[in-house]
Design a protein around this motif. Structure first.
Motif, PDB file in Angstrom:
ATOM      1  N   THR A  40      28.673 -51.898  22.976  1.00 63.35           N
ATOM      2  CA  THR A  40      28.438 -52.848  21.970  1.00 63.35           C
ATOM      3  C   THR A  40      28.951 -54.011  22.489  1.00 63.35           C
ATOM      4  O   THR A  40      28.432 -55.241  21.826  1.00 63.35           O
ATOM      5  CB  THR A  40      29.084 -52.308  20.476  1.00 63.35           C
ATOM      6  N   GLU A  41      29.803 -54.183  23.460  1.00 59.86           N
ATOM      7  CA  GLU A  41      30.697 -55.452  23.523  1.00 59.86           C
ATOM      8  C   GLU A  41      29.594 -56.636  24.110  1.00 59.86           C
ATOM      9  O   GLU A  41      29.829 -57.765  23.742  1.00 59.86           O
ATOM     10  CB  GLU A  41      31.675 -55.310  24.440  1.00 59.86           C
ATOM     11  N   GLU A  42      28.522 -56.216  24.778  1.00 66.01           N
ATOM     12  CA  GLU A  42      27.904 -57.300  25.342  1.00 66.01           C
ATOM     13  C   GLU A  42      27.111 -57.979  23.987  1.00 66.01           C
ATOM     14  O   GLU A  42      26.594 -59.364  24.044  1.00 66.01           O
ATOM     15  CB  GLU A  42      26.872 -56.700  26.661  1.00 66.01           C
ATOM     16  N   LEU A  48      36.001 -52.920  14.443  1.00 61.46           N
ATOM     17  CA  LEU A  48      35.283 -53.944  15.257  1.00 61.46           C
ATOM     18  C   LEU A  48      35.799 -55.015  15.740  1.00 61.46           C
ATOM     19  O   LEU A  48      36.820 -55.436  15.169  1.00 61.46           O
ATOM     20  CB  LEU A  48      34.036 -54.241  14.110  1.00 61.46           C
ATOM     21  N   PRO A  49      35.464 -55.886  16.726  1.00 63.62           N
ATOM     22  CA  PRO A  49      36.229 -56.987  16.889  1.00 63.62           C
ATOM     23  C   PRO A  49      36.074 -58.068  16.111  1.00 63.62           C
ATOM     24  O   PRO A  49      35.372 -58.205  15.057  1.00 63.62           O
ATOM     25  CB  PRO A  49      35.447 -57.454  18.493  1.00 63.62           C
ATOM     26  N   GLU A 103      27.706 -57.900  20.995  1.00 59.45           N
ATOM     27  CA  GLU A 103      28.617 -58.639  19.978  1.00 59.45           C
ATOM     28  C   GLU A 103      28.974 -59.973  20.679  1.00 59.45           C
ATOM     29  O   GLU A 103      29.254 -60.800  19.649  1.00 59.45           O
ATOM     30  CB  GLU A 103      29.958 -57.695  19.986  1.00 59.45           C
ATOM     31  N   ALA A 104      28.993 -60.050  21.736  1.00 58.62           N
ATOM     32  CA  ALA A 104      29.355 -61.506  22.400  1.00 58.62           C
ATOM     33  C   ALA A 104      28.192 -62.574  22.073  1.00 58.62           C
ATOM     34  O   ALA A 104      28.274 -63.425  21.401  1.00 58.62           O
ATOM     35  CB  ALA A 104      29.295 -61.540  23.888  1.00 58.62           C
ATOM     36  N   ASN A 119      33.197 -49.463  23.107  1.00 54.95           N
ATOM     37  CA  ASN A 119      32.695 -50.849  23.273  1.00 54.95           C
ATOM     38  C   ASN A 119      31.601 -50.772  24.711  1.00 54.95           C
ATOM     39  O   ASN A 119      31.067 -51.888  24.452  1.00 54.95           O
ATOM     40  CB  ASN A 119      33.916 -51.710  23.676  1.00 54.95           C
ATOM     41  N   CYS A 161      33.368 -59.744  13.581  1.00 56.19           N
ATOM     42  CA  CYS A 161      31.952 -59.053  13.477  1.00 56.19           C
ATOM     43  C   CYS A 161      32.392 -57.751  12.357  1.00 56.19           C
ATOM     44  O   CYS A 161      33.432 -57.427  12.247  1.00 56.19           O
ATOM     45  CB  CYS A 161      31.819 -58.157  14.659  1.00 56.19           C
ATOM     46  N   ALA A 221      38.201 -47.707  21.333  1.00 53.33           N
ATOM     47  CA  ALA A 221      37.671 -48.745  22.166  1.00 53.33           C
ATOM     48  C   ALA A 221      36.767 -48.514  23.137  1.00 53.33           C
ATOM     49  O   ALA A 221      36.163 -49.411  23.558  1.00 53.33           O
ATOM     50  CB  ALA A 221      38.835 -49.371  22.833  1.00 53.33           C
ATOM     51  N   CYS A 280      28.365 -63.050  18.221  1.00 55.53           N
ATOM     52  CA  CYS A 280      29.539 -64.183  17.940  1.00 55.53           C
ATOM     53  C   CYS A 280      29.046 -65.557  18.252  1.00 55.53           C
ATOM     54  O   CYS A 280      29.299 -66.495  17.609  1.00 55.53           O
ATOM     55  CB  CYS A 280      30.664 -63.720  18.462  1.00 55.53           C
ATOM     56  N   VAL A 329      23.788 -53.215  28.226  1.00 56.53           N
ATOM     57  CA  VAL A 329      25.129 -53.101  28.128  1.00 56.53           C
ATOM     58  C   VAL A 329      25.883 -52.019  29.027  1.00 56.53           C
ATOM     59  O   VAL A 329      25.085 -51.385  29.574  1.00 56.53           O
ATOM     60  CB  VAL A 329      25.460 -52.193  26.567  1.00 56.53           C
TER      61      VAL A 329
END
Length: 334
Positions: free
Chosen positions: A69-71, A95-96, A73-74, A66, A99, A63, A77, A44
């Protein structure tokens, strides 16, 4: 995509993150022996950039979190992963899309820990000589130190726990001490390095600190049923109240917002919770604090308690202070 007999856990690639993933895997496996819970590490952004201060990542809300977390979360999903294990304090309160926060579990001691360089005999922050250098990556900790101990020097100290301890103990390094989460040291069996756990009444902690958050795909009710079985209800309500406070204030990883949650009483169906909140100017020049108390019997009650405390803080001068903080964050980005 993983079959129903296997649910893949996503985690960051650090010693602490792997210990946490293993703990969740074991807890789930003990209750669901017919299902396997392997984990997969994900790189991440917050781990790749280990030098930039968190103010660089600031944004209009939380934000900034992120970066942790964002990698993952991709991959969640897309179906490559089935659940993510995070330190709850690193999870955005919004959360996005796609999620959800499935469960909140295993809250350790939420306090911060003072860790003094090996060979030095100081026992408290107040013992440190003026000019001592304290390392931390947290804007909350930096602000609290500047507010309460202006005679100390605060410098950036990024990296996982092992890295920060190596930086601290380096004979040529600048740090007299560092401040980290007590829970992290406990989880990787380094409790002996804690010089002192800082009382939350004097040094309030981060939202959700010490707890683990399990993130899921929205609508994945079968996995939700699995992870909810290891959730602790009081922990869920306390942390939902704290996250509601932060979400309502629109503060984040780069906003110096701190909390102290005190359970005054509880039984099997409710708890009386006192939520103490504080907003500190990043330069340590001022702070705003307030308290809210409520009986919590549901998630909605917990969320309402956090929102009520946010309103009290805003009315007590917090709104103006947060506006000033946002100006500082913007200037750091341009």
């Amino acid at each position: 995509m993983a079959s129903k007999t296997e649910l893949v856990i996503g985690t960051r690639n650090s010693k602490l993150a792997l210990v946490q993933a293993e703990r969740i895997s074991k807890a789930l496996g003990d209750l669901h022996p017919a299902t396997k819970f392997p984990w997969q590490v994900v790189s991440v952004r917050g781990d790749v950039d280990k030098t930039s201060p968190f103010l660089k990542f600031s944004g209009p809300s939380d934000a900034a979190k992120n970066i942790w977390t964002e990698e993952m979360e991709a991959k969640l999903c897309s179906g490559e992963l089935d659940l993510l294990v995070h330190c709850l304090k690193d999870m955005p309160t919004n959360l996005p899309d796609g999620c959800v926060l499935g469960a909140i579990v295993h809250r350790e001691d939420p306090t911060d820990a003072l860790v003094v360089k090996s060979g030095l005999d100081y026992k408290n922050l107040a013992d440190l000589p003026a000019g001592s250098v304290i390392g931390t990556s947290s804007t909350r900790r930096k602000a609290l130190l500047k507010y309460k101990y202006p005679q100390l020097i605060v410098e950036e100290c990024r990296g996982n726990l092992d890295t920060r301890l190596r930086k601290l103990d380096d004979p040529e390094g600048p740090f007299t001490a560092i401040i980290v989460a007590t829970a992290g040291l406990n989880r990787i069996n380094l409790s002996q390095r804690i010089t002192k756990s800082l009382p939350a009444s004097e040094f309030p902690y981060a939202i959700g600190q010490g707890a683990l958050g399990i993130e899921l795909r929205a609508g994945d009710n079968s996995t939700l049923d699995v992870v909810r079985k290891i959730e602790e209800q009081p922990t869920r309500w306390i942390c939902l109240a704290e996250r509601s406070l932060l979400r309502t204030l629109q503060g984040g990883c780069s906003s110096p917002v701190a909390v102290n949650s005190v359970v005054e009483s509880q039984n099997s169906t409710e708890l009386s919770l006192r939520l103490e909140g504080i907003i500190i100017h990043p330069h340590g020049s001022s702070q705003v604090s307030s308290t809210s108390v409520a009986v919590v019997e549901s998630d909605d009650d917990a969320v309402a308690l956090g929102a009520d405390l946010a309103k009290r803080l805003e009315e007590n001068g917090g709104r103006a202070l947060l506006d000033e903080i946002r100006v500082l964050q913007h200037s750091a980005l341009v």
